[in-house]
Every structure is written in structure tokens, then in C-alpha cells.
Design a protein around this motif. Sequence first.
Motif, mmCIF file in Angstrom:
data_model
loop_
_atom_site.group_PDB
_atom_site.id
_atom_site.type_symbol
_atom_site.label_atom_id
_atom_site.label_comp_id
_atom_site.label_asym_id
_atom_site.label_seq_id
_atom_site.Cartn_x
_atom_site.Cartn_y
_atom_site.Cartn_z
ATOM 1 N N ALA A 128 41.238 33.039 33.696
ATOM 2 C CA ALA A 128 39.897 33.959 33.771
ATOM 3 C C ALA A 128 39.095 33.426 35.182
ATOM 4 N N ALA A 129 39.038 32.167 35.343
ATOM 5 C CA ALA A 129 38.593 31.878 36.594
ATOM 6 C C ALA A 129 39.451 32.332 37.937
ATOM 7 N N GLN A 130 40.909 32.248 37.813
ATOM 8 C CA GLN A 130 41.525 32.656 38.799
ATOM 9 C C GLN A 130 41.451 34.267 38.931
ATOM 10 N N VAL A 131 41.366 35.078 38.040
ATOM 11 C CA VAL A 131 41.145 36.469 38.177
ATOM 12 C C VAL A 131 39.752 36.655 38.857
ATOM 13 N N GLU A 132 38.781 35.990 38.392
ATOM 14 C CA GLU A 132 37.253 36.294 38.857
ATOM 15 C C GLU A 132 37.351 35.871 40.267
ATOM 16 N N GLU A 133 37.872 34.712 40.777
ATOM 17 C CA GLU A 133 37.797 34.250 42.002
ATOM 18 C C GLU A 133 38.784 35.298 42.963
ATOM 19 N N SER A 134 39.795 35.855 42.616
ATOM 20 C CA SER A 134 40.598 36.327 43.423
ATOM 21 C C SER A 134 40.200 38.062 43.646
ATOM 22 N N GLY A 135 39.509 38.290 42.464
ATOM 23 C CA GLY A 135 38.918 39.636 42.435
ATOM 24 C C GLY A 135 40.272 40.702 42.153
ATOM 25 N N SER A 136 41.385 40.270 41.577
ATOM 26 C CA SER A 136 42.362 41.097 41.292
ATOM 27 C C SER A 136 43.065 40.515 40.093
ATOM 28 N N VAL A 137 43.927 41.511 39.438
ATOM 29 C CA VAL A 137 44.761 41.087 38.222
ATOM 30 C C VAL A 137 45.971 40.376 38.477
ATOM 31 N N ASP A 138 46.239 39.921 39.493
ATOM 32 C CA ASP A 138 47.530 39.418 39.927
ATOM 33 C C ASP A 138 47.794 38.310 38.888
ATOM 34 N N ALA A 139 47.053 37.349 38.298
ATOM 35 C CA ALA A 139 47.476 36.434 37.586
ATOM 36 C C ALA A 139 47.817 36.858 36.293
ATOM 37 N N VAL A 140 47.582 38.014 35.764
ATOM 38 C CA VAL A 140 48.101 38.575 34.697
ATOM 39 C C VAL A 140 49.125 39.579 34.554
ATOM 40 N N ARG A 141 49.357 40.182 36.086
ATOM 41 C CA ARG A 141 50.657 41.070 36.256
ATOM 42 C C ARG A 141 51.598 40.789 35.550
ATOM 43 N N PRO A 142 52.337 39.504 35.644
ATOM 44 C CA PRO A 142 53.709 39.058 34.840
ATOM 45 C C PRO A 142 53.711 39.232 33.510
ATOM 46 N N MET A 143 52.691 39.521 32.654
ATOM 47 C CA MET A 143 52.652 39.792 31.442
ATOM 48 C C MET A 143 53.584 41.064 31.112
#
Length: 259
Positions: A128-143
Motif C-alpha cells: 500500500a505504501a509503495q503504490v501510494e508513494e510511486s503513484g502507480s499500480v506497478d507493485a501489484v501488476r505481477p498479480m
Amino acid sequence: MSLHTYRADGPGLPVVLLHGFPLDHRMWDAVADELTADRAVHAVDLPGTPGNATDLPEPALEASADAVAEVLRAAGIDRAVVAGLSMGGYVALALLERHPDLVAGLALVDTKSTADPPEARANRLRIAAQVEESGSVDAVRPMASSLVGESTRSSRPAVAVQVGEWIDQQEPAGVAWSQRAMAARPDRSDVLRAFAGPVVVVVGDEDTVTPVEAAEHLVATAPQAQLVVVPRAGHLSSVEQPADVAAALANLAQAADSA
């Protein structure tokens, strides 16, 4: 919050579909197409989805459940067969706890009733923090790949591509909110144990996120539950094998009609 209506009426109890994370109602499209025309079919876009990711409350699936109840009652729906996949299952159990009058039958699809263990909760908060800080959904894209089963990945790679496109269209603020809401959820096994209505537990036989063992726990917990194991499906059985999931929901709805 928005209600997507696939079919507006029919003599049977309406079916209400609650989607998983990080997706929206579109993951139910193929199931809705398979359901027979004897009842209304609706899907709810939960808080955090595109168009529903601003002015969010404190992250809590209880807030999602209350929002579902509000949108259903506004549509004149006071009793329904509720089906939730993954996060949608968590919301369905919260709805059962907080608005039991609404739930005539319950489908728990590729989900569980227990809370996250500490390491899973910490991982949700980190993402959640990573998505918020990056402003992108890249952290969950591998799902997009991990949510579908091995059979789907190998024989129908376009399914994972479609899931990836849906994920790409989510809003980072909503993804972060949903992760925090899921991290905060309690164990609702007792809520399921107290439900006297019909229940179907559906799980893909290749689901590695909430595997068959989690489904068996749900069946052992609910007083009236049927287990449906969907072959050649992972965590997104509704997308991978929609006909099988629709058949399970249709049987549940018929049981709820006569209960």
C-alpha cells in the motif's frame, strides 16, 4: 459506489456479485453471461475502484459492506444471494455480519474467513505504501499472472493479459486503500458459523492464494455448505472457468429461493 446491472429482473432472488482485488466488476462479466434469465444479476464496484477512489473513509472492509448495503437498498434490493470472490468474499462476510437481513444465500469463491497472519498483513501495508508513494499500480501488476492458474497461463495466456489490463486501469489510491482495509479485517469464521442459510464454497483446484484447504475450512465452518472445486482454475475461477462458477451460483440461488 456504483451498481452494475447485468439483468434487471426475474422471479428469483437477485444475485449480487462482489469482485476481488485489484479488480472491479468486469471480472464477473463472463459469469453473468452464463447465468440463466430467471433472476436479476448485479455487481457492485467496491470502494477504491475507478470512480470510487476519492473521499474514501478510513480503510475498513466494514465500510465496504455498509456501502454495498446502501447501494442495494437504494436500488430496492432488500434480500439477495451474495457472491464474493477473494476480497469480495471478505466483504460478503462483513455484509453478513452487519446487514444479515440482506443475505439469503452466500457464495464464497476463492476466499477465506480468517484474518491475515502478521507477515501477510505487513506485506499488504508495505505494498500500500509503495503504490501510494510511486503513484502507480506497478507493485501489484505481477498479480495478473499469479492470480490465474497454471493451466490458464499455459493454454490461454490471453486471460492473464486481460487481467493485467484490468489491473492497469485501477487507481493507486484505491489499491492502497483496499490493501489497508484487507490488512485490518478480523477473523469472521464465527459469522459464517452462525449463518443458517445455504452456502456454496467455490475454489479453483490450482488456486495458490486461497487453496483448497482454505475452502475446506469454510465448508467445515458453515452449517449448510457445499464445496465446488473448479478444475483447471486458479484464484480467479470466475474469469478462468465462468461456466462452472455460474452453475454453482445458479444451484445456490435455487436453494435460497426455496429456503
